[in-house]
Every structure is written in structure tokens, then in C-alpha cells.
Design a protein around this motif. Structure first.
Motif, PDB file in Angstrom:
ATOM      1  N   TRP A   3      74.540 -63.050  25.757  1.00 12.26           N
ATOM      2  CA  TRP A   3      74.500 -63.638  24.618  1.00 12.26           C
ATOM      3  C   TRP A   3      75.005 -65.624  24.486  1.00 12.26           C
ATOM      4  CZ3 TRP A   3      79.037 -60.907  21.756  1.00 12.26           C
ATOM      5  CH2 TRP A   3      78.512 -59.510  21.144  1.00 12.26           C
ATOM      6  N   VAL A   4      73.735 -65.919  25.124  1.00  8.34           N
ATOM      7  CA  VAL A   4      73.778 -67.263  25.006  1.00  8.34           C
ATOM      8  C   VAL A   4      72.371 -68.021  24.395  1.00  8.34           C
ATOM      9  CG1 VAL A   4      73.243 -69.405  27.252  1.00  8.34           C
ATOM     10  CG2 VAL A   4      73.877 -66.262  27.647  1.00  8.34           C
ATOM     11  N   GLY A   5      73.751 -69.313  24.059  1.00  7.93           N
ATOM     12  CA  GLY A   5      72.487 -69.869  23.208  1.00  7.93           C
ATOM     13  C   GLY A   5      72.381 -69.520  21.499  1.00  7.93           C
ATOM     14  N   PRO A   6      71.541 -70.238  20.869  1.00  5.70           N
ATOM     15  CA  PRO A   6      71.458 -70.234  19.425  1.00  5.70           C
ATOM     16  C   PRO A   6      71.055 -69.087  19.098  1.00  5.70           C
ATOM     17  CG  PRO A   6      70.575 -72.395  19.789  1.00  5.70           C
ATOM     18  CD  PRO A   6      70.602 -71.723  21.411  1.00  5.70           C
ATOM     19  N   SER A   7      70.360 -68.358  19.920  1.00  3.73           N
ATOM     20  CA  SER A   7      69.657 -67.582  19.424  1.00  3.73           C
ATOM     21  C   SER A   7      69.700 -66.316  18.885  1.00  3.73           C
ATOM     22  CB  SER A   7      67.917 -67.169  20.055  1.00  3.73           C
ATOM     23  OG  SER A   7      67.412 -68.619  19.629  1.00  3.73           O
ATOM     24  N   VAL A   8      70.950 -66.277  17.943  1.00  4.81           N
ATOM     25  CA  VAL A   8      71.432 -64.609  18.005  1.00  4.81           C
ATOM     26  C   VAL A   8      71.263 -63.849  17.693  1.00  4.81           C
ATOM     27  CG1 VAL A   8      73.658 -66.080  17.267  1.00  4.81           C
ATOM     28  CG2 VAL A   8      72.257 -65.398  15.249  1.00  4.81           C
ATOM     29  N   CYS A   9      70.017 -64.027  16.952  1.00  4.32           N
ATOM     30  CA  CYS A   9      68.687 -62.836  16.882  1.00  4.32           C
ATOM     31  C   CYS A   9      67.967 -61.672  18.139  1.00  4.32           C
ATOM     32  CB  CYS A   9      67.995 -62.815  15.495  1.00  4.32           C
ATOM     33  SG  CYS A   9      68.509 -63.408  14.158  1.00  4.32           S
ATOM     34  N   SER A  10      68.303 -62.880  18.268  1.00  8.56           N
ATOM     35  CA  SER A  10      67.704 -61.920  20.244  1.00  8.56           C
ATOM     36  C   SER A  10      69.224 -61.302  21.005  1.00  8.56           C
ATOM     37  CB  SER A  10      66.903 -62.792  21.426  1.00  8.56           C
ATOM     38  OG  SER A  10      67.532 -64.008  21.824  1.00  8.56           O
TER      39      SER A  10
END
Length: 405
Positions: A81-88
Motif C-alpha cells: 500500500w505505497v504510492g498513488p496506484s491504489v488499484c494495485s
């Protein structure tokens, strides 16, 4: 292989939920309702970063706030849960928004069995496209945020097997599309709000908490197919308004809820009922004759109560009955075929009653003590939760109540 199957099942479930939302919003549009700002989606992959997508930006804020209040994650579920790519993010499922198929939204969160410890931050209310939230079997604690009122598209909420506390999370009652509510195995306490049974829920699991007061006596027309009250301390009696579940209810589990009084005749109105369990309570009086009309009934468990009278043959010849357990009561006679249920292929337990010529029954002294003070259910009719009669003798339980759901 198991986790792959689970993942596929989760994706399929989310797809079904989002298709429901599509139909729901179409129906609203036909009736002139204004379009909502946020919609669930159906699966159609699009690659849009959160920097150009306000909804994913909001989701990023929510997940980062959540990660800050997680203090134990032994399986490292949230490690990516790191960075803005929440869908990953692991456990997060995105789909295309119904109101704009070019926009991705967070539609599902599945952290079942993750063993995460922490709490739920207010920022989760930013996930306004969420259709499914599964947090079963973790160590989340604290209370359910009032900001959950913003999750107006939530269809399934499962927070079972955690350490949540406080009164019933009444915020969930306001969620317009919620159909599945599972809050069992927590430490919620106090009374159940009657409105929880008037909101169109299909499944209601509130068992294994610390709820008290009484079972609400003002049931409205309900669409629930499964209701589990078990392992709480409600007290009182089962209200006749249980009949309002007649058109949908298939499973009613009330074991170990401190239930008292007589079972109302209205319980026989639940014509779709397949499972009825009122064991480990203080129920008195006779078996309602109306139960003989429950043609779909498969499991009937009356054990560990203070019921008296006969075992009606009408129940023993129910076409789908597979298990009839009425041990640890004070029944005095088995009518007709009830004397040999094994001949009908029915599993049964009639121990510790007052049945003549049957083994493992109560003593004559115990039986006489109860029958000196008969209970007339017509005279002591329960008009709602909290009513009901007492009994002349304390229950003589020989085992602990079940703790399963």
C-alpha cells in the motif's frame, strides 16, 4: 490454488454487485431521480492514474490514513500500500465507474483472514464507490466510523470476527443499498435498533456479541432470508411480529439468547423456514401446533429449555424434516410416529425429558415439580419483546451452549 479460487470468486461477486447497481441506477433514472455523483462499476479495465482521477485520489487518502492506524500486519498484506496506484494494492478491487466508463473507482475491499490489527479511520468514508467491504477474521478494534454513512453504494458489509466495541453501529441502518450485514463475533453491546429489520437486508448476522435488552417487538415487513441472534443476552420472548418475515425467512437461529416465554403460534407463519434453533434458552409451554405447517423445515432444535406437553405427530411427518432435537425439556408424550423417528430416517434426540418407557429420562421428582405448575400459553401470550412467562423450576442444562454461528 485455493487463493486463486478465492480471488476469482471475489471478482465474480463484485461484478454481480456492480451489475445490480447498474440496474438500480437505471431504475432511478426512469423515475426521474437525479443522477448520483458516485456509482459502482462493472469490470472494464482502464488505465488512469490517480493524479487525473479525483476518486482514486480520495481513495489514496483513505488507504494511507488506514495504513497509519494499522499496528500489526504479520502477513504483510498491506506492505504494497505505497504510492498513488491504489488499484494495485493487495485486497483492493477497482472497476470502471458506471456514470463514466473511462474512470476507475475502488469498488471492493477484501481483507478476510488477514489477521491485521488496527482500527478504522474516518477517512474510509471517502470510498464512496465501495460496494463490498469484507474484514472477516482480523483484529480490528474500536468503533465503526460515522463517516460510513457516505458509503451509499455499499452492498455487503462483513466485519465479523474482530474486536469492535460499542453499541450497535447504527450508521449501517442508513445505508440504502446494503443487503448483507455480518457483525458477529465482536463485542457490540446494548439494544438492537428495530430499524435494522426494516431496511431490506437479506442476511442479518448479529450473533456472538454482548447485545442485551430484548429482541425488538416492532418488526416491520422484512426481506431477510437468514437471521441469527444466537449467543447474546436479549431475554424476553420472541414477539409475534416475527410473522412479518413470512415471505422470505429460511433460517432463524436463536440459541443461547436468554429467550423466555412461549413460542408464539405466529412462528408457524414462516412457511419458507428450513432451520429453526431455539435451544439453550428458557422457553416454556408446549410446541406451537402451527409448526406442523412448515413443509420446508429441515432442522428443528428445541433442546435445553423448559417446554412441556406432547411431541405432535404433525411435526414428525413433515416431508423435509431431517433433524429433530428436543432433549433436556419436560415433554411427556411422543405421538404416533414420533415414538420411532428413525423409521422415517430422521435424526433425533429425546433424552432428559419425561417420556415413559424411554431411556435416559429425567427423574419422576423432576417431572412432577414442573407439571405441578403448568404454563398456559394462551393465558400468558407474549405480546412483544420482554414479555413472556417465567417457570416454576430453573432449567437443568447438562451442557454448554454451542458457540458456532
Amino acid at each position: 490454488m485455493a487463493s486463486s479460487s478465492s480471488s476469482m470468486a471475489t471478482h465474480f461477486l463484485i461484478l454481480l454487485l456492480l451489475q445490480f447497481s447498474f440496474l438500480f441506477n437505471n431504475l432511478a433514472a426512469k423515475h426521474g431521480s437525479p443522477a448520483t455523483r458516485h456509482h459502482r462499476a462493472h469490470n472494464r479495465p482502464h488505465n488512469h492514474s490517480s493524479t487525473s482521477n479525483p476518486r482514486l485520489q480520495q481513495a489514496y487518502i483513505a488507504f494511507q490514513a488506514w495504513k497509519r492506524v494499522i499496528y500489526s500486519d504479520p502477513n504483510k498484506v498491506t506492505s504494497n500500500w505505497v504510492g498513488p496506484s491504489v488499484c494495485s494494492y493487495k485486497g483492493v478491487y477497482c472497476t470502471a465507474a458506471l456514470d463514466d466508463p473511462k474512470i476507475k473507482v475502488v469498488a471492493g475491499i477484501d481483507l478476510n483472514l488477514a489477521n491485521i490489527a488496527g482500527s478504522l479511520p474516518d477517512e474510509l468514508g471517502l470510498l464512496t464507490d465501495l460496494a463490498l467491504l469484507h474484514l472477516n477474521s482480523n483484529r480490528f478494534c474500536g468503533i465503526i466510523p460515522e463517516t460510513f454513512a457516505n458509503l451509499t453504494l455499499l452492498f455487503e458489509l462483513d466485519i465479523s470476527n474482530n474486536r469492535f466495541v460499542g453499541p450497535f453501529p447504527s450508521v449501517v441502518v442508513s445505508l440504502p443499498t446494503l443487503k448483507f450485514l455480518d457483525i458477529r463475533f465482536n463485542e457490540f453491546e446494548g439494544a438492537l435498533p428495530p430499524d435494522v429489520f426494516n431496511r431490506g437486508l437479506d442476511a442479518i448476522f448479529v450473533n456472538n456479541n454482548l447485545f442485551s435488552s430484548v429482541i425488538p417487538s416492532t418488526f416491520g415487513t422484512s426481506s431477510a432470508s437468514v437471521v441469527v441472534f444466537a449467543n447474546n443476552k436479549f431475554g424476553g420472548c420472541l414477539p409475534p411480529s416475527i410473522a412479518n418475515f413470512a415471505d422470505t425467512l429460511e433460517e432463524l437461529l436463536l440459541f443461547n439468547t436468554s429467550l423466555s416465554g412461549c413460542l408464539p403460534q405466529e412462528i408457524g407463519f414462516l412457511y419458507k423456514l428450513r432451520v429453526l434453533d431455539v435451544s439453550f434458552n428458557k422457553v416454556v409451554g408446549t410446541i406451537p401446533y402451527s409448526l406442523a405447517g412448515l413443509a420446508h423445515l429441515e432442522q428443528l432444535v428445541l433442546s435445553h429449555n423448559m417446554m412441556t406437553g406432547n411431541i405432535p405427530e404433525g411435526i414428525c411427518i413433515l416431508p423435509n424434516l431431517m433433524n429433530f432435537t428436543f432433549s433436556y425439556n419436560f415433554f411427556c408424550e411422543e405421538e404416533g410416529i414420533c415414538q420411532n423417528l428413525t423409521s422415517n430416517g430422521i435424526k433425533y434426540d429425546d433424552r432428559r425429558n419425561c417420556l415413559p418407557d424411554k431411556p435416559l429420562q429425567r427423574s419422576k421428582k423432576q417431572c412432577e415439580a414442573v407439571y405441578k405448575h403448568p404454563v398456559d400459553c394462551l393465558e400468558h401470550h407474549c405480546s412483544g419483546g420482554g414479555g413472556g412467562t417465567g417457570a416454576a423450576v430453573a432449567p437443568m442444562h447438562a451442557a454448554s451452549p454451542p458457540t458456532h454461528s
